[in-house]
Scaffold this motif. Structure first.
Motif, PDB file in Angstrom:
ATOM      1  N   ALA A  12       0.421  -0.978   0.292  1.00 23.72           N
ATOM      2  CA  ALA A  12       0.092  -0.298  -0.228  1.00 23.72           C
ATOM      3  C   ALA A  12       0.892   1.137  -0.048  1.00 23.72           C
ATOM      4  CB  ALA A  12      -1.059   0.138   1.032  1.00 23.72           C
ATOM      5  N   HIS A  30      -7.707  -0.528   0.828  1.00 18.99           N
ATOM      6  CA  HIS A  30      -8.787   0.242   0.190  1.00 18.99           C
ATOM      7  C   HIS A  30      -7.688   0.945  -0.733  1.00 18.99           C
ATOM      8  CE1 HIS A  30     -13.075  -0.803   0.768  1.00 18.99           C
ATOM      9  NE2 HIS A  30     -13.419  -0.048  -0.624  1.00 18.99           N
ATOM     10  N   ARG A  31      -6.902   1.374   0.437  1.00 22.62           N
ATOM     11  CA  ARG A  31      -5.220   1.775   0.247  1.00 22.62           C
ATOM     12  C   ARG A  31      -4.444   1.221  -0.421  1.00 22.62           C
ATOM     13  NH1 ARG A  31      -2.349   5.512   3.288  1.00 22.62           N
ATOM     14  NH2 ARG A  31      -4.811   6.853   4.642  1.00 22.62           N
ATOM     15  N   THR A  32      -4.485  -0.336  -0.168  1.00 26.14           N
ATOM     16  CA  THR A  32      -4.001  -1.395  -1.058  1.00 26.14           C
ATOM     17  C   THR A  32      -3.679  -1.001  -2.547  1.00 26.14           C
ATOM     18  OG1 THR A  32      -3.259  -2.768   0.340  1.00 26.14           O
ATOM     19  CG2 THR A  32      -2.603  -3.462  -1.944  1.00 26.14           C
ATOM     20  N   GLN A  33      -4.856  -1.067  -3.178  1.00 23.13           N
ATOM     21  CA  GLN A  33      -6.078  -1.106  -4.337  1.00 23.13           C
ATOM     22  C   GLN A  33      -5.264  -0.173  -5.066  1.00 23.13           C
ATOM     23  OE1 GLN A  33     -10.584  -0.346  -5.445  1.00 23.13           O
ATOM     24  NE2 GLN A  33      -9.549  -2.187  -5.796  1.00 23.13           N
ATOM     25  N   THR A  34      -5.385   1.286  -4.468  1.00 22.23           N
ATOM     26  CA  THR A  34      -4.839   2.714  -4.827  1.00 22.23           C
ATOM     27  C   THR A  34      -3.560   2.061  -5.525  1.00 22.23           C
ATOM     28  OG1 THR A  34      -6.875   3.532  -3.682  1.00 22.23           O
ATOM     29  CG2 THR A  34      -5.081   5.195  -4.675  1.00 22.23           C
ATOM     30  N   ALA A  35      -2.590   1.779  -4.754  1.00 21.96           N
ATOM     31  CA  ALA A  35      -1.204   1.848  -5.228  1.00 21.96           C
ATOM     32  C   ALA A  35      -1.568   0.585  -6.077  1.00 21.96           C
ATOM     33  CB  ALA A  35      -0.862   1.512  -3.729  1.00 21.96           C
ATOM     34  N   ARG A  87      -3.093  -0.277  -8.099  1.00 21.58           N
ATOM     35  CA  ARG A  87      -3.394   0.916  -9.697  1.00 21.58           C
ATOM     36  C   ARG A  87      -2.446   1.895 -10.261  1.00 21.58           C
ATOM     37  NH1 ARG A  87      -5.107   0.003 -13.701  1.00 21.58           N
ATOM     38  NH2 ARG A  87      -6.880  -0.317 -12.501  1.00 21.58           N
ATOM     39  N   ALA A  88      -1.879   2.478  -9.430  1.00 23.55           N
ATOM     40  CA  ALA A  88      -0.580   3.380  -9.706  1.00 23.55           C
ATOM     41  C   ALA A  88       0.629   2.630 -10.027  1.00 23.55           C
ATOM     42  CB  ALA A  88      -0.308   4.416  -8.764  1.00 23.55           C
ATOM     43  N   CYS A 119     -10.857  -5.113  -0.809  1.00 28.99           N
ATOM     44  CA  CYS A 119     -11.839  -4.224  -1.579  1.00 28.99           C
ATOM     45  C   CYS A 119     -12.293  -4.553  -3.165  1.00 28.99           C
ATOM     46  CB  CYS A 119     -10.656  -3.539  -2.359  1.00 28.99           C
ATOM     47  SG  CYS A 119     -10.802  -1.429  -2.092  1.00 28.99           S
ATOM     48  N   ASP A 166     -12.977  -2.967  -9.303  1.00 28.72           N
ATOM     49  CA  ASP A 166     -12.682  -1.507  -9.207  1.00 28.72           C
ATOM     50  C   ASP A 166     -13.122  -0.859 -10.520  1.00 28.72           C
ATOM     51  OD1 ASP A 166     -10.516  -2.730 -10.916  1.00 28.72           O
ATOM     52  OD2 ASP A 166      -9.153  -0.760  -9.629  1.00 28.72           O
TER      53      ASP A 166
END
Length: 364
Positions: free
Chosen positions: A267, A328-333, A335-336, A360, A363
């Motif tokens: 994350a 959720h934080r891991t998914q955002t990371a 995705r980046a 999560c 997406d």
């Protein structure tokens, strides 16, 4: 000139597997008078393995057996070390007890799977030794009440090359292993195998693949989905090796599964989740706690925690959900890291028994 195929690395055996085989041989000698050599054990995920005894002794109600650890082609600090299990018969009804011998550490701080004060013999090796004793006891009609003292040659010195001192494991090494098998650690060859796995899945027309940090988290995904075996990519700690390859070789859906500590690092953008090459940022976990409206004392205490598990355990005890926000934080990371690759991402955070603590969903 064509490039030579990389040599396949030879697998070896965990310290836990060696200790189990030694314990089985010693207990067999106690109840039958004879040491089996080689001695066969059953591995946690199925299958068997044979071990040759390096040394053994029997005297009255005690017996010991030693096995020289073969870690295969893995650069394990314990490769070639003598792992000894010394067994002492206990009164009927005592059960199986574990003791740290020379070179095996003792847990002194919370946050590990074994509580403070206990020998640093992890749960799966304990289960393996318990099962081996039960097997011999059933075969010979004996009660199976023993103390197992595990020693590792030069373990105290070898432990200085590991994370044990920082984790509060004093006096030696940990007896580890969840499968009994040591997978050779070569970054290049492992990442290459991940890439080949993606290629195979795409060639088979699979639209959903799985990257798990270990067998426990992988089993959690297997419980949730019925997927082709080729869908399970052997990601291990090399999240970056998988995600960067998927940028140019995308699949429709990707499930990532792993434990709280490793995904805390992912994350934060870590691409290699191995403990020697990335660390948990406890300030990051404190931020998660604040966002979850955790009590101030818990937030403050987490800044000096020993492990991510200690932070998670504190949150669970306080009724604070950290696993879902982390997912959720891991998914955002992730995705980046994937950038614009058309991959839908699902994150599953599991505990040490494979239960899903947080998730999560896909997406897109």
């Amino acid at each position: 000139m064509s490039k030579a195929e990389p040599k396949e690395l030879r697998r070896g055996w965990t310290t836990g597997a060696c200790a189990t085989a030694a314990a089985k041989a010693a207990y067999t000698a106690l109840v039958s008078g004879t040491f089996p050599d080689p001695v066969e054990i059953t591995l946690p995920k199925g299958g068997t393995a044979d071990f040759i005894l390096t040394r053994h002794s029997l005297s009255g109600t005690t017996a010991s057996a030693g096995i020289t650890k073969d870690a295969g082609d893995d650069p394990d600090v314990t490769h070639g070390a003598l792992v000894t299990s010394r067994l002492r018969l206990l009164p009927a009804g005592s059960g199986v007890h574990f003791k740290a011998g020379d070179g095996v550490g003792t847990v002194t701080r919370p946050g590990l799977p074994i509580p403070p004060g206990e020998p640093a013999i992890n749960p799966v090796p304990r289960q393996m030794m318990q099962a081996a004793i039960n097997e011999v006891a059933t075969l010979h009609g004996s009660p199976g009440d023993v103390e197992i003292e595990v020693s590792i040659e030069n373990g105290a010195e070898l432990a200085l090359k590991t994370m044990n001192p920082r984790l509060g494991i004093v006096g030696g090494l940990s007896v580890l292993g969840t499968t009994g098998i040591v997978r050779p650690f070569s970054c290049a060859s492992w990442i290459a195998s991940i890439h080949r796995g993606v290629d195979v899945a795409r060639a088979a027309g699979l639209t959903h693949v799985v990257g798990a940090t270990g067998s426990t988290s992988e089993d959690a995904v297997r419980t949730r989905y019925e997927l082709d075996e080729a869908a399970f990519l052997d990601m291990g700690d090399f999240a970056g090796g998988l995600l960067k390859y998927l940028r140019n070789h995308p699949v429709e859906r990707l499930t990532l599964a792993g434990g709280f500590a490793k995904f805390s690092k992912l994350a934060q953008g870590a691409l290699d989740l191995h403990s020697a090459r990335s660390s948990v940022d406890f300030a990051f976990l404190q931020d998660l706690l604040r966002e979850a409206d955790a009590p101030s004392p818990l937030v403050e205490a987490s800044g000096s925690a020993n492990t991510a598990k200690e932070v998670l355990d504190g949150a669970l005890a306080a009724g604070v959900d950290l696993a879902n926000p982390l997912a959720h934080r891991t998914q955002t990371a992730v995705r980046a890291i994937l950038r614009d690759a058309p991959v839908n991402i699902e994150i599953l955070i599991t505990d040490r028994q494979g239960a899903i603590l947080g998730e999560c969903g896909f997406d897109g």
